[in-house]
Design an enzyme around this catalytic site. Structure first.
Site, PDB file in Angstrom:
ATOM      1  N   SER A 273       0.853  -1.194   0.000  1.00 37.48           N
ATOM      2  CA  SER A 273       0.000   0.000   0.000  1.00 37.48           C
ATOM      3  C   SER A 273       0.890   1.245   0.000  1.00 37.48           C
ATOM      4  O   SER A 273       2.106   1.147   0.187  1.00 37.48           O
ATOM      5  CB  SER A 273      -0.867   0.007   1.259  1.00 37.48           C
ATOM      6  OG  SER A 273      -0.034   0.159   2.401  1.00 37.48           O
TER       7      SER A 273
ATOM      8  N   ASP B 168      -1.069  -1.540  -4.081  1.00 36.75           N
ATOM      9  CA  ASP B 168      -2.446  -1.593  -3.577  1.00 36.75           C
ATOM     10  C   ASP B 168      -2.965  -0.168  -3.333  1.00 36.75           C
ATOM     11  O   ASP B 168      -2.266   0.662  -2.749  1.00 36.75           O
ATOM     12  CB  ASP B 168      -2.418  -2.384  -2.253  1.00 36.75           C
ATOM     13  CG  ASP B 168      -3.796  -2.749  -1.746  1.00 36.75           C
ATOM     14  OD1 ASP B 168      -4.716  -2.882  -2.569  1.00 36.75           O
ATOM     15  OD2 ASP B 168      -3.938  -2.918  -0.516  1.00 36.75           O
TER      16      ASP B 168
ATOM     17  N   GLU C 255     -10.955   0.787  -9.370  1.00 35.91           N
ATOM     18  CA  GLU C 255     -12.027   0.623  -8.373  1.00 35.91           C
ATOM     19  C   GLU C 255     -13.199   1.539  -8.669  1.00 35.91           C
ATOM     20  O   GLU C 255     -13.029   2.695  -9.026  1.00 35.91           O
ATOM     21  CB  GLU C 255     -11.492   0.914  -6.960  1.00 35.91           C
ATOM     22  CG  GLU C 255     -12.578   0.755  -5.900  1.00 35.91           C
ATOM     23  CD  GLU C 255     -12.052   0.924  -4.467  1.00 35.91           C
ATOM     24  OE1 GLU C 255     -10.906   0.516  -4.200  1.00 35.91           O
ATOM     25  OE2 GLU C 255     -12.810   1.473  -3.651  1.00 35.91           O
TER      26      GLU C 255
ATOM     27  N   HIS D  18     -12.661  -2.159   4.773  1.00 38.19           N
ATOM     28  CA  HIS D  18     -11.300  -2.410   5.233  1.00 38.19           C
ATOM     29  C   HIS D  18     -11.230  -2.463   6.757  1.00 38.19           C
ATOM     30  O   HIS D  18     -12.053  -1.870   7.436  1.00 38.19           O
ATOM     31  CB  HIS D  18     -10.349  -1.326   4.718  1.00 38.19           C
ATOM     32  CG  HIS D  18     -10.143  -1.404   3.236  1.00 38.19           C
ATOM     33  ND1 HIS D  18     -10.685  -0.496   2.369  1.00 38.19           N
ATOM     34  CD2 HIS D  18      -9.459  -2.292   2.482  1.00 38.19           C
ATOM     35  CE1 HIS D  18     -10.342  -0.821   1.124  1.00 38.19           C
ATOM     36  NE2 HIS D  18      -9.594  -1.914   1.163  1.00 38.19           N
ATOM     37  N   GLY D  19     -10.238  -3.184   7.247  1.00 38.05           N
ATOM     38  CA  GLY D  19      -9.988  -3.205   8.686  1.00 38.05           C
ATOM     39  C   GLY D  19     -10.637  -4.389   9.382  1.00 38.05           C
ATOM     40  O   GLY D  19     -11.238  -5.257   8.749  1.00 38.05           O
TER      41      GLY D  19
ATOM     42  N   GLY E  52     -11.207  -5.838   1.364  1.00 36.40           N
ATOM     43  CA  GLY E  52     -11.782  -5.905   2.705  1.00 36.40           C
ATOM     44  C   GLY E  52     -12.304  -7.295   3.016  1.00 36.40           C
ATOM     45  O   GLY E  52     -13.374  -7.460   3.602  1.00 36.40           O
ATOM     46  N   ALA E  53     -11.521  -8.314   2.662  1.00 39.49           N
ATOM     47  CA  ALA E  53     -12.039  -9.695   2.733  1.00 39.49           C
ATOM     48  C   ALA E  53     -11.520 -10.500   3.922  1.00 39.49           C
ATOM     49  O   ALA E  53     -11.695 -11.717   3.958  1.00 39.49           O
ATOM     50  CB  ALA E  53     -11.702 -10.413   1.417  1.00 39.49           C
TER      51      ALA E  53
HETATM   52  O1  G3H Z   1      -6.507  -1.537   1.886  1.00 34.70           O
HETATM   53  C1  G3H Z   1      -5.819  -1.240   2.828  1.00 34.70           C
HETATM   54  C2  G3H Z   1      -4.762  -2.141   3.311  1.00 34.70           C
HETATM   55  O2  G3H Z   1      -5.212  -2.846   4.430  1.00 34.70           O
HETATM   56  C3  G3H Z   1      -3.516  -1.380   3.567  1.00 34.70           C
HETATM   57  O3  G3H Z   1      -3.599  -0.662   4.750  1.00 34.70           O
HETATM   58  O4  G3H Z   1      -2.953   1.654   4.111  1.00 34.70           O
HETATM   59  O5  G3H Z   1      -2.721   0.844   6.469  1.00 34.70           O
HETATM   60  O6  G3H Z   1      -1.182   0.013   4.700  1.00 34.70           O
HETATM   61  P1  G3H Z   1      -2.545   0.544   5.031  1.00 34.70           P
HETATM   62  P1  13P Z   2      -8.849  -6.310   5.062  1.00 37.07           P
HETATM   63  O1  13P Z   2      -8.718  -5.123   5.946  1.00 37.07           O
HETATM   64  O2  13P Z   2     -10.211  -6.934   5.178  1.00 37.07           O
HETATM   65  O3  13P Z   2      -7.772  -7.309   5.260  1.00 37.07           O
HETATM   66  O4  13P Z   2      -8.739  -5.788   3.534  1.00 37.07           O
HETATM   67  C1  13P Z   2      -7.486  -5.574   2.949  1.00 37.07           C
HETATM   68  C2  13P Z   2      -7.570  -4.913   1.613  1.00 37.07           C
HETATM   69  O5  13P Z   2      -8.609  -4.803   0.993  1.00 37.07           O
HETATM   70  C3  13P Z   2      -6.310  -4.422   1.050  1.00 37.07           C
HETATM   71  O6  13P Z   2      -6.491  -3.777  -0.174  1.00 37.07           O
HETATM   72 ZN    ZN Z   3      -8.360  -2.713  -0.264  1.00 39.29          ZN
END
Ligand code: G3H
Ligand code: 13P
Ligand code: ZN
Length: 307
Positions: free
Chosen positions: A49, A81, A134, A180-181, A211-212
């Site tokens: 990310s 990502d 997206e 997410h999260g 977000g899976a």
């Molecule tokens: O989609 C988000 C991912 O979980 C990455 O999270 O932006 O905190 O690295 P982050």
């Molecule tokens: P989670 O927070 O559900 O693991 O999703 C991660 C994600 O979508 C990263 O792009």
């Molecule tokens: Zn994501």
């Protein structure tokens, strides 16, 4: 071996399975995910990310991934990502490191998302780099008070069809109720499968579920037992992930499940071994736990044995 995203997802589309995209931030998470891919003989997507790049550096993460991919016979995709910052996405494309990028223009007005995605696709395709885009807002059902509000934020089939035709993106992340999260639902996991079916009917390209994470109960229990305050954490059920894959999802993004595995492994080890100060000893059980979680995901998604 390093490969771009498109052939990996096209094979998954033909085979009716999904490939896991796992977020990596450091050497340990990379090693843990690669170990799972080797054990499961699975293709793997290693995602970084914008936050991961800020934390560890694009070149540093890229060098680690390239070395790992060179040593492996599994198809390895190195993916950016949620690239929201156009300059960063362009930097990733021209770095010679990434084989796939996500341009996330989902928060932009539709026309702007189309125009910017189109521009990124044209640049990336020159060097055989795949582009995920997206459409819709990936936020949970809980976030919307009314059906109208939900419909306005979730991906619409007609718009998805138009978006794909205009942008020529290789894969599309859809909003069908995930977020997410680690806190996705207060009750049971709920996804809009009817919407996914409608999108699939008009979208010829592989679809992506963000977000899976499932927030596995056993790991959450370990985290809580050793002091982590995540009692209300709740993810997507395995059954719902399976159904989403059966309905046409070919890439599934997981980050939070790796985070809680890392957390559980470290907390438990430190509590049980208060005399240890060696980071290698502290991080080893956490890595093993991440590997196990990733192996379980690969089996769930059906990509085990496909690499
Ligand atoms: O989609 C988000 C991912 O979980 C990455 O999270 O932006 O905190 O690295 P982050
Ligand atoms: P989670 O927070 O559900 O693991 O999703 C991660 C994600 O979508 C990263 O792009
Ligand atoms: Zn994501």
């Amino acid at each position: 071996m390093l490969t771009s995203l498109l052939p990996v997802l096209q094979k998954a589309q033909r085979g009716g399975y999904a490939v896991g995209a796992f977020n990596i931030n450091n050497l340990e998470t990379l090693q843990a995910v690669m170990e799972a891919a080797e054990r499961e003989l699975s293709p793997v997507i290693l995602s970084t990310s914008e936050g991961a790049i800020e934390y560890a550096g694009m070149e540093e993460l890229g060098a680690l991934v390239h070395l790992a991919a060179k040593k492996s016979k599994r198809p390895v995709v190195f993916h950016l990502d949620h690239g929201k910052n156009e300059a960063l996405v362009i930097r990733a494309i021209t770095s010679g490191l990434y084989t796939s990028v996500m341009f996330d223009g989902s928060s932009l007005p539709y026309k702007e998302n189309v125009a910017k995605t189109k521009k990124i696709v044209a640049l990336a395709h020159k060097t055989n780099i795949s582009v995920e885009a997206e459409l819709g807002a990936i936020a949970g059902i809980e976030d919307f008070v009314s059906v109208e509000e939900r419909n306005a934020h979730f991906t619409g089939a007609k718009q998805a069809q138009d978006f794909i035709q205009q942008t020529h993106c290789d894969a599309l992340a859809v909003a069908i109720g995930t977020s997410h999260g680690a806190y996705k639902f207060s009750g049971d996991s709920r996804l809009d499968f009817k919407r996914l079916e409608q999108i699939k009917k008009v979208a010829p390209i592989p679809l992506v579920l963000h977000g899976a994470s499932g927030i596995p109960h056993a790991i959450k229990k370990v985290c809580i037992a050793y002091g982590c305050k995540i009692e209300k954490a709740k993810g997507i059920s395995d059954a719902h992930i399976k159904r989403a894959v059966a309905l046409g999802i070919n890439k599934v993004n997981i980050d939070s499940d790796l985070r809680i595995a890392f957390d559980a492994g470290i907390r438990k080890f430190l509590a049980e071994n208060p005399e240890v100060i060696d980071p290698r000893k502290i991080l080893t059980p956490a890595k093993e736990l991440i590997t196990k979680v990733v192996q379980q995901k690969m089996r769930l998604l059906g990509c085990s044995g496909k690499g």
